[in-house]
Design a protein around this motif. Structure first.
Motif, PDB file in Angstrom:
ATOM      1  N   GLU A 142       0.826  -1.214   0.000  1.00  2.07           N
ATOM      2  CA  GLU A 142       0.000   0.000   0.000  1.00  2.07           C
ATOM      3  C   GLU A 142       0.860   1.264   0.000  1.00  2.07           C
ATOM      4  N   ILE A 143       2.000   1.217   0.679  1.00  2.99           N
ATOM      5  CA  ILE A 143       2.914   2.363   0.657  1.00  2.99           C
ATOM      6  C   ILE A 143       3.416   2.602  -0.766  1.00  2.99           C
ATOM      7  N   GLU A 144       3.813   1.540  -1.455  1.00  4.62           N
ATOM      8  CA  GLU A 144       4.259   1.686  -2.840  1.00  4.62           C
ATOM      9  C   GLU A 144       3.142   2.249  -3.721  1.00  4.62           C
ATOM     10  N   ARG A 163      -5.500  -9.321   0.595  1.00  3.59           N
ATOM     11  CA  ARG A 163      -4.449  -8.318   0.765  1.00  3.59           C
ATOM     12  C   ARG A 163      -4.351  -7.483  -0.507  1.00  3.59           C
ATOM     13  N   PRO A 164      -3.805  -6.272  -0.407  1.00  3.23           N
ATOM     14  CA  PRO A 164      -3.595  -5.490  -1.621  1.00  3.23           C
ATOM     15  C   PRO A 164      -2.528  -6.132  -2.507  1.00  3.23           C
ATOM     16  N   TRP A 165      -2.615  -5.867  -3.794  1.00  6.30           N
ATOM     17  CA  TRP A 165      -1.646  -6.381  -4.757  1.00  6.30           C
ATOM     18  C   TRP A 165      -1.574  -5.383  -5.897  1.00  6.30           C
ATOM     19  N   SER A 166      -0.543  -5.474  -6.688  1.00  3.46           N
ATOM     20  CA  SER A 166      -0.338  -4.478  -7.736  1.00  3.46           C
ATOM     21  C   SER A 166       0.009  -5.119  -9.071  1.00  3.46           C
ATOM     22  N   ILE A 167      -0.436  -4.472 -10.129  1.00  2.00           N
ATOM     23  CA  ILE A 167       0.099  -4.721 -11.466  1.00  2.00           C
ATOM     24  C   ILE A 167       1.074  -3.590 -11.757  1.00  2.00           C
ATOM     25  N   VAL A 168       2.290  -3.948 -12.107  1.00  4.59           N
ATOM     26  CA  VAL A 168       3.357  -2.975 -12.312  1.00  4.59           C
ATOM     27  C   VAL A 168       3.995  -3.215 -13.680  1.00  4.59           C
ATOM     28  N   GLY A 201      16.513   0.449 -13.945  1.00  2.00           N
ATOM     29  CA  GLY A 201      15.392   0.390 -13.027  1.00  2.00           C
ATOM     30  C   GLY A 201      15.808   0.234 -11.583  1.00  2.00           C
ATOM     31  N   VAL A 202      14.968   0.689 -10.695  1.00  2.00           N
ATOM     32  CA  VAL A 202      15.098   0.470  -9.249  1.00  2.00           C
ATOM     33  C   VAL A 202      13.771  -0.119  -8.785  1.00  2.00           C
ATOM     34  N   ILE A 203      13.830  -1.211  -8.049  1.00  2.00           N
ATOM     35  CA  ILE A 203      12.625  -1.936  -7.655  1.00  2.00           C
ATOM     36  C   ILE A 203      12.551  -2.079  -6.136  1.00  2.00           C
ATOM     37  N   ASP A 204      11.456  -2.650  -5.672  1.00  2.00           N
ATOM     38  CA  ASP A 204      11.216  -2.991  -4.262  1.00  2.00           C
ATOM     39  C   ASP A 204      11.365  -1.780  -3.346  1.00  2.00           C
ATOM     40  N   PHE A 205      10.313  -0.973  -3.328  1.00  2.00           N
ATOM     41  CA  PHE A 205      10.287   0.216  -2.480  1.00  2.00           C
ATOM     42  C   PHE A 205       9.554  -0.051  -1.171  1.00  2.00           C
ATOM     43  N   GLY A 206       9.549  -1.294  -0.720  1.00  2.00           N
ATOM     44  CA  GLY A 206       8.838  -1.643   0.498  1.00  2.00           C
ATOM     45  C   GLY A 206       9.367  -0.964   1.747  1.00  2.00           C
TER      46      GLY A 206
END
Length: 299
Positions: A65-67, A97-102, A210-215
């Motif tokens: 959710e933060i991302e 739970r929340p999930w995302s398409i990125v 790219g930069v990933i995983d902003f958890g």
């Protein structure tokens, strides 16, 4: 076999297909392909241009959710690709739970590249850090483990040094105590990726794409992300990094000492938490070698 903390929920191709059918029918004809699993989330590639990111542990739901909330704003004006949610999936009966398409970011993780071949990354990495570290509002997500005064993590680091079986523990303790003596950050809280190690960097043809995983996204001491200079690069390429970076603050001696402290903290935490993960252990061993080889008082 590399072990991760056990997932507390079932996630597989069938589940992802079900979520796509109900939440993103335009992508439902693609067969999901497992493409990565970390401590907190799992990724499935969906077709040539998309991926689905799902939290595999309960606490990671907040990270997703933060991302979803912040990455669209923070990625504006950033040349490097980031996994901005194209669709913010909501908790549902199939997956509570929340999930995302990125977007799918083409390339390889920098962790898979030999360190000697990373010189082409230094300038792009410096520009990402400099551009990303903008003043954050009071509503920025809190994170007790990133961006905080190093003294807050002193107990953890000393414990890691005692239990992780590190042969250079005495030298590392000296480096850590030097970082603790550095004055704390007294500037504005700046946006931080929070986990800017080579496993979260994507390169293509030797260039950062790219930069990933902003958890671990949070705000605080910029030294937290400057630590990537030791986590990712060798001495010569660190020089390129520091020549290219244009932060909104002075890269003074206290900040660089704290950055070394953050690099040390992350490397010994890896050796304690993931001693059987070859990519992460490689990052930790590289970082420790860089820190130990650095001349004290260099700054």
């Amino acid at each position: 076999m590399t072990h991760l903390p056990a997932a507390d929920i079932r996630i597989d191709e069938a589940l992802v297909s079900e979520l796509l059918r109900s939440g993103a029918p335009a992508l439902a004809h693609h067969a999901p392909v497992a493409s990565g699993e970390g401590f907190d989330a799992v990724m499935y590639r969906v077709g040539p241009e998309h991926a689905v990111r799902l939290p595999r542990r309960a606490h990671a739901a907040d990270l997703i959710e933060i991302e979803q909330r912040w990455l669209p704003v923070l990625s504006e004006g950033i040349a490097t690709q980031t996994p901005v949610a194209l669709l913010a999936g909501k908790a549902c009966a199939e997956f509570p739970r929340p999930w995302s398409i990125v977007p799918w970011i083409e390339g390889e993780t920098v962790a898979s590249m030999p360190v000697a071949e990373r010189s082409g990354l230094a300038v792009g990495l410096a520009r990402f850090v400099g551009d990303f570290q903008r003043a954050a509002p009071a509503s920025a997500p809190a994170n007790a483990y990133r961006g905080v005064p190093l003294q807050n993590r002193d107990h953890d680091v000393r414990g890691y040094l005692q239990t992780a079986g590190i042969s250079q523990s005495d030298e590392l303790l000296e480096i850590w105590e030097q970082a603790l003596r550095a004055p704390v950050w007294n500037g504005p809280a700046l946006w931080l990726h929070g986990d800017l190690h080579p496993g979260n960097l994507i390169a293509r043809d030797g260039v950062l794409t790219g930069v990933i995983d902003f958890g671990d996204l949070t705000a605080g001491d910029p030294a937290t992300d400057i630590a990537t200079a030791w986590l990712t690069l060798n001495r010569e390429d660190r020089d390129l990094f520091f020549e290219a970076i244009e932060p909104s603050y002075d890269l003074d001696e206290p900040l660089l000492e704290r950055a070394q402290g953050w690099a040390l903290l992350m490397s010994v935490a890896i050796l304690s938490a993931a001693p059987d993960n070859p990519d992460l252990v490689g990052i930790a061993r590289h970082t420790i070698a860089q820190l130990v080889a650095e001349e004290r008082g260099l700054f």
